[in-house]
Design an enzyme around this catalytic site. Sequence first.
Site, short mmCIF file in Angstrom:
data_model
loop_
_atom_site.label_atom_id
_atom_site.label_comp_id
_atom_site.label_asym_id
_atom_site.label_seq_id
_atom_site.Cartn_x
_atom_site.Cartn_y
_atom_site.Cartn_z
N HIS A 1 0.83 -1.20 0.00
CA HIS A 1 0.00 0.00 0.00
C HIS A 1 0.87 1.26 0.00
CE1 HIS A 1 -3.03 -2.88 1.48
NE2 HIS A 1 -3.91 -2.06 0.94
N ASP B 1 -4.08 -5.22 -8.53
CA ASP B 1 -4.47 -4.58 -7.27
C ASP B 1 -4.58 -3.08 -7.56
OD1 ASP B 1 -5.11 -4.30 -4.60
OD2 ASP B 1 -3.40 -5.47 -3.88
#
Length: 438
Positions: A294, A365
Amino acid sequence: MSGLAFCRAPAWRWPGRAGAALRARLLPTLLPVLLLLPAWYYKHPLLFAWRHLEAALWLILPGVALWRWRRLGWLPRILLAAALLLAGGQEIVWRWQREAVLAAGPAMRAVGRHFVVGYTDFAEVAELAEKGLIGGVYLTQRNIRGRDFAAVRDEIAALQERRRRAGLPPLLVTADQEGGRINHLSPLLDRQPPLSELAQADDPGAAARRYGQRQGTALAALGVNLNFAPVVDLKPAERTEDDLFSNIPARAISAEPESVAVIAAGYLDGLQAAGVRGTLKHFPGLRRVDRDTHLLAAHLAASPAEMAADWLPFRALAGHAGSAIMLGHVTLDALDPERAASHSPAVVAGLLRRDWAYDGILLTDDLNMGAVYNLGIGQVAAQALAASVDLALVSYDPRQLYRALYGAATALQDGRITPATLAESERRLAGFFVAEPR
């Protein structure tokens, strides 16, 4: 000192005229420095929560400061001007790219089918859907907060009706409802325990099927047709210090690859029985990764042979009816030390498409994630589609779609994405969407 007396005590301030003079000197000097860094990151996903304040903070404040402190030294003036130019320039480029996307030229529509986007504004996403500039939407907490089931269901149905009237294929409607820690559509949908609890059942596969069918029935009633689950990363021994958000130890099913494969297969069958597709994630696996993608780039030094156990659930279930594979932003050094798996030709076209003969759906993602965003979201989106990834996800900060889509359309126009690659992807997407539930 009593609490009341403490609350009434006056705040400490710099004394008298000397303090006022010091403040008058420090503020004009510090403000340019404080504004320069956020101006550099103007419209960055990390600042999405403050997006409504960005223009005021980083376009107006430098201008006001330049006018207010007309006797500033040359260095603060340069820094303020730089902040203004950085933020202003990025705002202009973003708006220009947005207008180019919304013009919906042939290249924009050709790549638009391959994007799944989150949204905060129904009118905005409806326009994208009607013009064929997206292939799917992503639902999460921001779409359901303060709303009831019927309102969200009707909104999704309205989007699908607009697609039908425009003569376009139905949207993929995606969600991230794993169970356990990740129940992004709860409390609208019932919370379910993590799939890892099913490992103790007498028949884990059958229990997983019942679990998947229950969850799939609720998702389908809302209008969701693709769920980003199950997690088939093997369970690590513990959470690493740098893992702030992924927390794979809490989300993974098991450390035993065979157990993961059995439970994931049952779960996928349960979803499919309800008319919902599932997603195996996050290839090439996050068990050995010590960084949180992330925020940071992550590398796997292990060779493909050493990754055999980690990849067993992916290989066993690749092509399983009604399932896709999500590509993580992890770099497999042995195959491609320069690009993460999510946009690497060596991993996607080489390992998965050629060596594994995988002809199913591959999606990235979220391209807002720090591991890839700073490379240029338009560049990464283009590289992913060129490598034969089918869907690029832009979820956390949905307005990054304009940058990503513009970059992909430019790559199509200059030949970095070939029409043949997109045509093959269109074939896979068409087959995936119309697959009949079991």
